[in-house]
Every structure is written in structure tokens, then in C-alpha cells.
Design an enzyme around this catalytic site. Structure first.
Site, mmCIF file in Angstrom:
data_model
loop_
_atom_site.group_PDB
_atom_site.id
_atom_site.type_symbol
_atom_site.label_atom_id
_atom_site.label_comp_id
_atom_site.label_asym_id
_atom_site.label_seq_id
_atom_site.Cartn_x
_atom_site.Cartn_y
_atom_site.Cartn_z
ATOM 1 N N SER A 251 0.796 -1.150 -0.089
ATOM 2 C CA SER A 251 0.010 0.136 -0.121
ATOM 3 C C SER A 251 0.736 1.105 -0.089
ATOM 4 O O SER A 251 1.941 1.336 0.670
ATOM 5 C CB SER A 251 -0.912 -0.046 1.037
ATOM 6 O OG SER A 251 -1.579 1.402 1.334
ATOM 7 N N ASP A 257 4.283 10.537 4.122
ATOM 8 C CA ASP A 257 4.151 11.216 5.532
ATOM 9 C C ASP A 257 5.302 10.596 6.172
ATOM 10 O O ASP A 257 6.093 10.963 7.093
ATOM 11 C CB ASP A 257 3.009 10.867 6.132
ATOM 12 C CG ASP A 257 1.712 11.559 5.308
ATOM 13 O OD1 ASP A 257 1.899 12.936 4.947
ATOM 14 O OD2 ASP A 257 0.793 11.063 5.543
#
Length: 308
Positions: A251, A257
């Protein structure tokens, strides 16, 4: 120890599931859902915490998903300050398609923030003790937040003596770069191309634009995410390219981030720019290995960093 504070103006509860195949009209039987607290700055804080750093997540939240978000962060043991708002916190929805391995990400709009709610976010950060060494603002601007709100964020960072780290997109990114005062900026290739006003498909163009941001004084450090192409670092020390880690892709949620969180943590610990970016890339790779909206695990990050 340095304290890193993150501000997430448009947080979300991230819901992820899986189906065999996406098809129109038919009822699709999904796998068990996973619920994770999400939004750029919250993900950054989670990564920092997972890697043993000190971080505080500040975010506005309201409604049922706002309550759920707060409880989820409490369950993770993440230091946080929730700023109450009248609107309802959004959710984001990720679906993995089993037959193809493709991932579909549905991002819903967030609530409108009132001027008072925006001001409360900044006052919350200003009241934190100790004051942050780094202020990370990551994610989208919700409805009702004008671009000049960034000016207030910039002024706050300067008053607190905090290094400002940004992961914006769109017009907010363009406005922030025009204002300057950014310690570290992590754009994607499409975002850097938007700033340049042209496609940056070749390495020379990418390096030219990243160097331009540094030389004009808008940004001290640019970490350009290039996906499978690795990353580009630009600073007063020069230009450096990093190859991507070769890991199985589960994923892509939260990979950017993770770069921000691990890189800022390493810099707060006094690491060199080279090592900090390598650490950030190891964190991103470790996140790519996780299913759904899960973020990196410390043991995977440390292993990849040592082996890379």
C-alpha cells in the site's frame, strides 16, 4: 530532547478494506475493515512516535469521527491535543482489489473551519511547553481556510523559534513558497512541476527547479519524492539523488508522510542531511510493505536503513 509538533488541519479516520474485484452496480462483499487515524500531520506524528521520537499531534476534530479519531490516537499512546470544532471530521476510504493488486483511494471533503477554530489551533501550539523545535504542517487545507492562514502559521513558527516543515499541495504550496521561511519542503514531482509551470520529466529540470527554490531563499531543504525513482535532495550543500529501496508493495498510503516524519526526526537528533533522507526513505519503504493504511514499523525501518 527536541519536540516536534505536527498540525493537521484536515484530519480523517482512514477506513481500509479489500474486495476481489471492483464492479459497478453489484453489491461488493468486503473484507474486515481496518480503522486508522489519518491526515498528513497525524501520520507524521505516528511515524515519529513509532521510531522513538517525541511528537505532539495538534488537530481540529468534531462529530462521531472526531471522537473516533481521538480515541484511536489515545489507544496508540500518541501525545495529542484535539481542538474541538462544530463540523464533522471526515473519513477516507481505501479499497484493495485482490484480483489485480490495485488500490483505490476515496478522499472525502472535510468540514469548514471557522476563524475562531483556526485561531484556537495556533493558540494551542503557542501554549505548548516546551516550545517545538520543529513545526510540521502537512495535508490539505479544509473548506473555509484562506491561503493567508499560512502566513499566520509562518509567523507562529518564527515567534516560537521552530523550524517550519511543510507538505502542502496546490495553491497553498504556491503561496507558501512565495512567502518563504521554510526549513524543509517535501513536494512530489507533480507538485514541483506545478511550481515550475512546466513538466519536469528529466533529471536536469528537476534539479534546476529544486536548486532554484533553495537559491532564492524560499526553502532551506527540498526533499523531492520520486516514487520508484527514489528521491532528490537539494540544499545549500548541493544536489544529491537517492535510489528507492526494493521492497514488495502492499500500500502507498502514508509513504510520503513517513519520509517527512523520519527525516525530521533524524534532523532533530543532529544527523547529517544525507543520513536523515536515507532514514526517511527507509521509513517510506517500510510503509509500502504494510497493508491498507498501516504505517511503518521501527524494526523494518532500522533493517532497511542498515542494509540500504
Amino acid at each position: 530532547m527536541s519536540c516536534i509538533v505536527t498540525l493537521t488541519l484536515n484530519p480523517a479516520m482512514d477506513v481500509s478494506t479489500a474486495v476481489a474485484r471492483l464492479e459497478p452496480t453489484r453489491k461488493l462483499r468486503c473484507g474486515p475493515p481496518r480503522y486508522e487515524p489519518g491526515g498528513g500531520g497525524i501520520n507524521v506524528a505516528r511515524v515519529i512516535r513509532a521510531l522513538g521520537g517525541e511528537s505532539v499531534a495538534v488537530y481540529p476534530a468534531g462529530g462521531p469521527f472526531g471522537e473516533m479519531l481521538q480515541h484511536a490516537l489515545e489507544a496508540l499512546g500518541l501525545p495529542q491535543v484535539r481542538v474541538p470544532i462544530a463540523g464533522d471530521t471526515r473519513e477516507s476510504f481505501t479499497v484493495d482489489e485482490g484480483e489485480t493488486g490495485l488500490q483505490y483511494r476515496f478522499v472525502l471533503p472535510g468540514p469548514t473551519l471557522t476563524p475562531t477554530e483556526r485561531r484556537n489551533c495556533l493558540e494551542t501550539i503557542a501554549a505548548l511547553v516546551p516550545a517545538p523545535s520543529h513545526l510540521v504542517v502537512s495535508g490539505s487545507f479544509p473548506s473555509g481556510v484562506a491561503l493567508d492562514f499560512h502566513d499566520e502559521i509562518l509567523d507562529l513558527a518564527r515567534r516560537l523559534g521552530a523550524r517550519l516543515v511543510l507538505d502542502y499541495s496546490g495553491e497553498a504550496l504556491r503561496h507558501a513558497v512565495a512567502r518563504g521561511g521554510i526549513h524543509l519542503l517535501k513536494p512530489s514531482l507533480s507538485e514541483l512541476s506545478s511550481l515550475a509551470g512546466r513538466r519536469l520529466d528529466d533529471e536536469a529540470g528537476q534539479e534546476e527547479e529544486a536548486r532554484r527554490l533553495v537559491e532564492r531563499g524560499a526553502v532551506e531543504i527540498v526533499v523531492l519524492s520520486l516514487g520508484a525513482g527514489g528521491a532528490l535532495l537539494a540544499s545549500r550543500e548541493g544536489i544529491e539523488r537517492f535510489s528507492a529501496f526494493d521492497v514488495p508493495l502492499r500500500s502507498a498510503v502514508g509513504a510520503g508522510d513517513s519520509v517527512v516524519g523520519a527525516t525530521v526526526l533524524a534532523l532533530s537528533r543532529g544527523w547529517s542531511l544525507h543520513d536523515a533522507v536515507r532514514y526517511g526513505m527507509a521509513a517510506a519503504a517500510a510503509t509500502l510493505m504494510r497493508p491498507g493504511t498501516g504505517l511503518c514499523r521501527a524494526e523494518d525501518v532500522e533493517r532497511l536503513y542498515r542494509e540500504g
